[in-house]
Design an enzyme around this catalytic site. Structure first.
Site, mmCIF file in Angstrom:
data_model
loop_
_atom_site.group_PDB
_atom_site.id
_atom_site.type_symbol
_atom_site.label_atom_id
_atom_site.label_comp_id
_atom_site.label_asym_id
_atom_site.label_seq_id
_atom_site.Cartn_x
_atom_site.Cartn_y
_atom_site.Cartn_z
ATOM 1 N N ASP A 58 5.070 1.848 -1.262
ATOM 2 C CA ASP A 58 5.294 2.926 -0.094
ATOM 3 C C ASP A 58 6.167 3.179 0.435
ATOM 4 O OD1 ASP A 58 2.093 3.223 0.585
ATOM 5 O OD2 ASP A 58 1.945 1.340 0.875
ATOM 6 N N HIS A 62 1.660 -1.565 -4.715
ATOM 7 C CA HIS A 62 1.393 -0.829 -4.478
ATOM 8 C C HIS A 62 2.877 -0.051 -3.484
ATOM 9 C CE1 HIS A 62 -0.327 2.817 -2.481
ATOM 10 N NE2 HIS A 62 -0.198 2.490 -1.163
ATOM 11 N N ASP A 103 -6.378 4.134 1.140
ATOM 12 C CA ASP A 103 -5.129 3.219 1.455
ATOM 13 C C ASP A 103 -4.904 3.558 3.376
ATOM 14 O OD1 ASP A 103 -2.787 2.045 1.731
ATOM 15 O OD2 ASP A 103 -1.767 4.123 1.008
ATOM 16 N N MET A 111 -6.623 8.520 1.514
ATOM 17 C CA MET A 111 -5.559 8.055 3.373
ATOM 18 C C MET A 111 -6.676 7.707 4.321
ATOM 19 S SD MET A 111 -2.763 7.103 2.163
ATOM 20 C CE MET A 111 -2.617 6.411 3.939
ATOM 21 N N SER A 135 -0.143 -3.878 -0.894
ATOM 22 C CA SER A 135 1.376 -2.998 -0.285
ATOM 23 C C SER A 135 2.001 -3.689 0.236
ATOM 24 C CB SER A 135 0.741 -2.220 0.519
ATOM 25 O OG SER A 135 1.803 -1.104 1.412
HETATM 26 C C1 DX5 Z 1 1.153 3.310 4.966
HETATM 27 C C2 DX5 Z 1 0.598 2.710 3.396
HETATM 28 C C3 DX5 Z 1 -0.357 2.152 3.131
HETATM 29 C C4 DX5 Z 1 0.002 0.589 4.063
HETATM 30 C C5 DX5 Z 1 -1.603 -0.001 4.518
HETATM 31 O O1 DX5 Z 1 1.796 4.230 5.090
HETATM 32 O O2 DX5 Z 1 0.571 4.253 2.682
HETATM 33 O O3 DX5 Z 1 0.205 1.410 2.294
HETATM 34 O O4 DX5 Z 1 1.170 0.081 4.059
HETATM 35 O O5 DX5 Z 1 -1.569 -0.649 5.153
HETATM 36 P P1 DX5 Z 1 -2.634 -1.308 5.693
HETATM 37 O O6 DX5 Z 1 -3.646 -2.016 4.504
HETATM 38 O O7 DX5 Z 1 -1.998 -2.834 6.702
HETATM 39 O O8 DX5 Z 1 -3.406 -0.315 6.379
HETATM 40 ZN ZN ZN Z 2 0.419 3.089 0.533
#
Ligand code: DX5
Ligand code: ZN
Length: 215
Positions: free
Chosen positions: A38, A36, A176, A140, A11
């Site tokens: 966001d 990825h 995620d 999620m 991400s």
């Molecule tokens: C959260 C995002 C994720 C996030 C994951 O809303 O959708 O993709 O960046 O980050 P980590 O891996 O640090 O939890």
């Molecule tokens: Zn995400």
């Protein structure tokens, strides 16, 4: 026994936003499978990130699959712009559209792959009747909005239930939030095909080692 390796989708929320092109090239070189992306609107989630113009600029830096995670509501008016910008997969939140089937039809009609994301509290039953329109289901394992949060263990049961629900359909299960090397093993065992990781990939300069540790 399936021997397909789990895919890693770093991400870029955890990347250096001032050097995003370089960061995307670096994760590609380090063995990432997807990029990825966001997208947050400060309304559906309490944070604001990037829009289609940034996705379009990044497209020149990588041939990897762009896995665009839209955390925005309303979502339908922005789907065409994110496809035109070069998103290969467009994932929308089930909670962000009143007509999920219609939104998925829109994504598919534009030639992109379609994904649905489920917040931690959202049961997998909401996707039961749209499975024929799905290429990806994004579970999620944190409340969306920020990187660096802790993994919510209830996601494991949801992943296993989704795995059973999709049967032999060609739908990828992506997870995620809060994924590091230890949790990667548990989510993969539960049935995940793609792991999103922000902090675990970008926490040190050796992205290749960080990606390898998740595989
Ligand atoms: C959260 C995002 C994720 C996030 C994951 O809303 O959708 O993709 O960046 O980050 P980590 O891996 O640090 O939890
Ligand atoms: Zn995400």
């Amino acid at each position: 026994m399936e021997t397909v390796m789990v895919k890693i989708a770093p991400s870029i929320l955890s990347a250096d936003f001032a050097r995003l092109g370089e960061e995307v090239r670096a994760i590609e070189k380090a063995g990432a499978d997807y990029v990825h992306i966001d997208v947050m609107d400060g309304h559906f989630v309490p944070n604001i990130t990037i829009g289609p113009a940034v996705v379009k600029s990044l497209r020149k830096h990588s041939g990897l699959i762009f896995d665009t995670h839209l955390m925005i509501a309303p979502v339908d008016p922005y789907i065409p712009a994110f496809v035109e910008a070069g998103s290969d997969i467009v994932t929308i939140h089930a909670e962000a559209t009143p007509h999920l089937d219609r939104s998925l039809q829109l994504i598919k009609s534009l030639g992109a792959k379609a994904g649905v994301s489920l917040n931690p509290h959202t049961p997998e039953s909401v996707i039961r009747y749209v499975l024929d329109k799905l290429d990806l289901i994004l579970v999620m394992s944190v409340n969306p909005g920020f990187g660096g949060q802790s993994f919510i263990p209830a996601a494991l049961e949801k992943i296993a239930n989704i795995k059973t629900m999709i049967g032999t359909r060609a739908i990828e299960i992506e997870v995620d939030g809060g994924i590091g090397p230890d949790i990667a093993k548990a989510v993969t065992a539960a049935g995940a095909d793609v792991l999103v990781a922000g902090s675990a990939v970008f926490r040190t300069a050796d992205y290749a080692a960080n990606i390898a540790a998740l595989k």
